[in-house]
Design an enzyme around this catalytic site. Structure first.
Site, PDB file in Angstrom:
ATOM      1  N   GLU A   1      -2.856  -4.383  -3.575  1.00  0.00           N
ATOM      2  CA  GLU A   1      -3.176  -5.270  -4.695  1.00  0.00           C
ATOM      3  C   GLU A   1      -3.044  -4.546  -6.034  1.00  0.00           C
ATOM      4  OE1 GLU A   1      -5.568  -6.515  -1.047  1.00  0.00           O
ATOM      5  OE2 GLU A   1      -4.999  -4.656  -2.048  1.00  0.00           O
TER       6      GLU A   1
ATOM      7  N   ASP B   1      -8.167   5.152   4.498  1.00  0.00           N
ATOM      8  CA  ASP B   1      -7.828   4.096   3.551  1.00  0.00           C
ATOM      9  C   ASP B   1      -9.051   3.302   3.132  1.00  0.00           C
ATOM     10  OD1 ASP B   1      -5.510   2.568   2.240  1.00  0.00           O
ATOM     11  OD2 ASP B   1      -6.615   0.973   3.248  1.00  0.00           O
TER      12      ASP B   1
ATOM     13  N   HIS C   1      -3.600   0.997  -3.523  1.00  0.00           N
ATOM     14  CA  HIS C   1      -3.702  -0.114  -2.578  1.00  0.00           C
ATOM     15  C   HIS C   1      -2.670  -1.182  -2.936  1.00  0.00           C
ATOM     16  CE1 HIS C   1      -8.017   0.629  -0.885  1.00  0.00           C
ATOM     17  NE2 HIS C   1      -7.330   1.751  -1.004  1.00  0.00           N
TER      18      HIS C   1
ATOM     19  N   CYS D   1     -10.093  -3.382  -4.847  1.00  0.00           N
ATOM     20  CA  CYS D   1      -9.132  -4.388  -5.310  1.00  0.00           C
ATOM     21  C   CYS D   1      -9.840  -5.658  -5.784  1.00  0.00           C
ATOM     22  CB  CYS D   1      -8.142  -4.698  -4.197  1.00  0.00           C
ATOM     23  SG  CYS D   1      -7.228  -3.229  -3.647  1.00  0.00           S
TER      24      CYS D   1
ATOM     25  N   ASN E   1       0.836  -1.185   0.000  1.00  0.00           N
ATOM     26  CA  ASN E   1       0.000   0.000   0.000  1.00  0.00           C
ATOM     27  C   ASN E   1       0.882   1.250   0.000  1.00  0.00           C
ATOM     28  OD1 ASN E   1      -1.650   2.249   1.133  1.00  0.00           O
ATOM     29  ND2 ASN E   1      -3.230   0.662   1.264  1.00  0.00           N
TER      30      ASN E   1
END
Length: 278
Positions: A184, A272, A182, A212, A171
């Site tokens: 992923e 987030d 993020h 994601c 991240n």
């Protein structure tokens, strides 16, 4: 006369993770003269893939190997299977099969009585995955700790295909001032344009969020392995509804890392995940 070709049915990702084409299922036929109890499906696994451990509670099952090389697990037993071999699977046992060869593993799955959704139970995969430390998850954890050291959010991810890491990331929303950076997404960026995601598994230290998960579904990644989902449930239901096989390892190392961060940085964590700032 009932005739059916494999191309007559559509191929889909089954609940256990195999690519499946239903060939014969009396419960889905309108012909009342057919009294057969069994169902038959054509199943496939790409190199490096494995079905999820599952149990048929009341039905017997037979696999007949058409091509490729697979290792069959039934309870505590396992054996390598080759074309022309069959294996009997009694009801009530945990079973899964993995492709251990270099070509597609294809087999017939014959279920008696016919397959029914309510008769199949996907077992908790943790037992067999955690028999030895998963090196790919360890690499994802290393990515997470790298991000934490940089002042970011400790979530890491790796993309694996054919037993090799082809992408990794953590991240970077804080570090790069990018709201969609993020772990992923950074992992997929790292992998670059690989064109086809068949056979890929995405590892993440935390259950992926809807952002994601959307990327996973969009690119056809068939399996996600998460370090934990206790601190954040993520989008598991969304992934599974779209045919993605999801494994939650529920690792204490991942839980403790996220719990500590959330306690220390509640405002950053709320930002987030798009939650209300405490």
């Amino acid at each position: 006369m009932l005739l059916r070709h494999q191309s007559d049915g559509s191929c889909f990702r089954a609940r256990d993770g195999t690519l499946l084409t239903e060939l014969f299922h009396p419960g889905r036929l309108n012909d009342l003269t057919i009294s057969a109890r069994y169902s038959i499906a054509s199943a496939h696994l790409l190199p490096g893939e494995a079905s999820l451990p599952h149990t048929l509670l009341h039905s017997n099952e037979v696999y007949y190997i058409l091509s490729g090389e697979g290792r069959m697990h039934i309870g505590e037993e396992s054996a390598v299977l080759y074309p022309g071999q069959m294996v009997y699977i009694p009801p009530g046992v945990v079973q899964w099969i993995e492709n251990v060869g270099s070509e597609i593993l294809s087999f017939l799955a014959i279920v008696d009585p016919m397959w029914r959704k309510e008769d199949e139970v996907i077992r908790e995969e943790v037992a067999w995955i955690k028999r030895e430390p998963d090196r790919f998850m360890q690499e994802a954890i290393a990515e997470a700790r790298k991000g934490w050291k940089e002042g970011g959010i400790p979530i890491g991810s790796v993309l694996v295909r054919d037993g090799h890491v082809i992408g990794q990331g953590h991240n970077r929303r804080v570090q790069s001032r990018d709201p969609v950076a993020h772990a992923e997404i950074e992992c997929l960026r790292s992998a670059g344009r690989i064109m086809n995601y068949a056979g890929c598994t995405l590892y993440s230290t935390l259950m992926p969020c809807h952002l994601c998960a959307g990327a996973v579904v969009q690119f056809g990644i068939h399996r996600v392995i998460a370090g934990e989902a206790a601190t954040f449930p993520g989008a598991r239901d969304f992934l599974e509804e779209h045919g993605v096989a999801v494994v939650d390892l529920d690792l204490a190392e991942c839980r403790d890392m996220m719990a500590t961060f959330i306690t220390q940085e509640p405002v950053l964590w709320a930002e987030d995940i798009g939650a209300e700032v405490p």
